[in-house]
Scaffold this motif. Structure first.
Motif, short mmCIF file in Angstrom:
data_model
loop_
_atom_site.label_atom_id
_atom_site.label_comp_id
_atom_site.label_asym_id
_atom_site.label_seq_id
_atom_site.Cartn_x
_atom_site.Cartn_y
_atom_site.Cartn_z
N SER A 150 -66.27 7.04 15.33
CA SER A 150 -65.33 6.46 16.18
C SER A 150 -64.01 5.89 15.25
O SER A 150 -64.54 5.18 14.24
N THR A 151 -62.75 6.08 15.72
CA THR A 151 -61.47 5.43 15.08
C THR A 151 -61.02 4.46 15.96
O THR A 151 -61.04 4.56 17.05
N SER A 152 -60.53 3.47 15.41
CA SER A 152 -59.71 2.61 16.04
C SER A 152 -58.61 1.77 14.97
O SER A 152 -58.58 2.05 13.69
N ALA A 153 -57.78 1.36 15.62
CA ALA A 153 -56.48 0.75 15.01
C ALA A 153 -56.06 -0.85 15.68
O ALA A 153 -56.18 -0.95 16.79
N VAL A 154 -55.90 -1.63 14.76
CA VAL A 154 -55.39 -2.81 15.14
C VAL A 154 -54.53 -3.69 14.41
O VAL A 154 -54.19 -3.15 13.26
N ASP A 155 -53.51 -4.29 15.13
CA ASP A 155 -52.50 -5.06 14.18
C ASP A 155 -52.87 -6.00 13.32
O ASP A 155 -54.30 -6.53 13.36
N ALA A 156 -52.36 -6.28 12.02
CA ALA A 156 -52.65 -7.30 11.26
C ALA A 156 -51.40 -8.12 10.86
O ALA A 156 -50.29 -7.58 11.04
N ASP A 157 -51.91 -9.41 10.13
CA ASP A 157 -50.95 -10.16 9.91
C ASP A 157 -50.37 -9.45 8.36
O ASP A 157 -51.10 -9.23 7.71
N PRO A 158 -48.88 -9.09 8.58
CA PRO A 158 -48.61 -8.33 7.01
C PRO A 158 -48.39 -9.77 6.12
O PRO A 158 -48.24 -9.09 4.92
N GLY A 159 -48.48 -10.77 6.25
CA GLY A 159 -48.20 -11.53 5.20
C GLY A 159 -46.71 -12.33 5.16
O GLY A 159 -45.93 -12.07 6.23
N PRO A 160 -46.50 -13.34 4.26
CA PRO A 160 -45.16 -13.87 3.99
C PRO A 160 -44.06 -13.02 3.93
O PRO A 160 -42.83 -13.14 4.22
N HIS A 161 -44.19 -11.56 3.38
CA HIS A 161 -42.98 -10.91 3.27
C HIS A 161 -42.34 -10.14 4.60
O HIS A 161 -41.48 -9.54 4.59
N GLY A 162 -43.29 -10.38 5.65
CA GLY A 162 -43.22 -9.95 6.77
C GLY A 162 -43.05 -8.43 6.95
O GLY A 162 -44.22 -7.76 6.42
N GLY A 163 -42.46 -7.76 8.03
CA GLY A 163 -42.52 -6.38 8.30
C GLY A 163 -43.71 -6.09 9.27
O GLY A 163 -43.95 -6.93 9.95
N ARG A 164 -44.38 -5.03 9.10
CA ARG A 164 -45.46 -4.47 10.19
C ARG A 164 -46.62 -4.20 9.46
O ARG A 164 -46.36 -3.67 8.36
N ALA A 165 -47.63 -4.49 9.88
CA ALA A 165 -49.11 -3.99 9.21
C ALA A 165 -49.76 -3.71 10.36
O ALA A 165 -50.06 -4.26 11.41
N VAL A 166 -51.02 -2.74 9.92
CA VAL A 166 -51.98 -2.12 10.84
C VAL A 166 -53.09 -1.66 9.83
O VAL A 166 -53.09 -1.41 8.87
N CYS A 167 -54.18 -1.83 10.56
CA CYS A 167 -55.52 -1.80 9.96
C CYS A 167 -56.16 -0.47 10.81
O CYS A 167 -56.21 -0.53 11.94
#
Length: 232
Positions: A150-167
């Motif tokens: 089973s595979t999944s993807a969720v948004d993540a907090d990228p941290g103080p430098h900003g941008g986008r993050a995904v796990c």
């Protein structure tokens, strides 16, 4: 859509079977249940490349210090490195990013795991587009070898430098156990990088797998030390 095949190395530990999954900037196609955002990140990653440093036009560069996030560099087995690097090359081609590559292997001695860090410093990246390439709907399949993937993807907090993050997480379930491997990736207009945590399987591991909730804080800790603004 093609998905990188998970690395599976089975070793008996305490009478059970440990499944190791590896990937760098893993390309996932979703999971068996509706994915939930990393705790405390509602609305954070969805803001796109407008947060923190990105909002001020800060350009970042990647490095590989001897210690990052409190983890010292180490050296996984040649076999594991070869398999993970193979996945990295496939996914880098899919993301279509190019520039100056950087990578390192950090030793999580407390959890008995390797932290694979891979990234690229470049220019003109679209963080939203790169994020969306990895943010895919849930999916589940039988691999034909007795494992349910089973595979999944969720948004993540990228941290103080900003941008986008995904796990991205791959969950493997079989008659003996369930285990998960996760890669958390972040993107700015000048950097694209990912952190994958893989258990060593040598009896020192404290877990049989790592979820997005486990890896996202490690990603942010590593990122804080490997990514610097060009003005520094």
């Amino acid at each position: 859509m093609a998905r990188l095949a998970p690395l599976r190395v089975r070793k008996p530990v305490a009478g059970a079977v440990v499944v190791l999954l590896a990937g760098a900037l893993v390309s996932a196609c979703g999971g068996s249940t509706t994915p939930q955002a990393e705790p405390g990140t509602a609305g954070v990653a969805a803001a796109g490349d407008t947060a923190a440093g990105a909002a001020t036009g800060t350009a970042y560069v990647l490095s590989a210090p001897a210690v990052a996030g409190g983890y010292p560099q180490g050296q996984p087995s040649a076999q594991l490195v070869q398999q993970v690097d193979g996945d990295l090359k496939q996914t880098a081609q899919r993301l279509g990013v190019s520039g100056t590559p950087v990578h390192a292997y950090y030793d999580d001695r407390a959890d008995g795991a390797w932290i694979f860090y891979n990234g690229v410093t470049g220019a003109g990246f679209d963080p939203d587009h790169l994020h969306d390439l990895l943010d895919q709907p849930p999916a589940t399949k039988d691999d034909g070898a007795g494992d349910l993937l089973s595979t999944s993807a969720v948004d993540a907090d990228p941290g103080p430098h900003g941008g986008r993050a995904v796990c991205n997480t791959v969950l493997v379930q079989n008659a003996m156990l369930s285990t998960a491997a996760t890669t958390c990736s972040w993107f700015t207009t000048t950097t694209a990088a990912g952190i994958t945590v893989v258990i060593k399987g040598d009896g020192t591991n404290t877990k049989v797998g790592f979820t997005a909730a486990d890896v996202a804080p490690i990603m942010r800790a590593i990122r804080a030390d490997v990514e610097q603004s060009k003005s520094r």
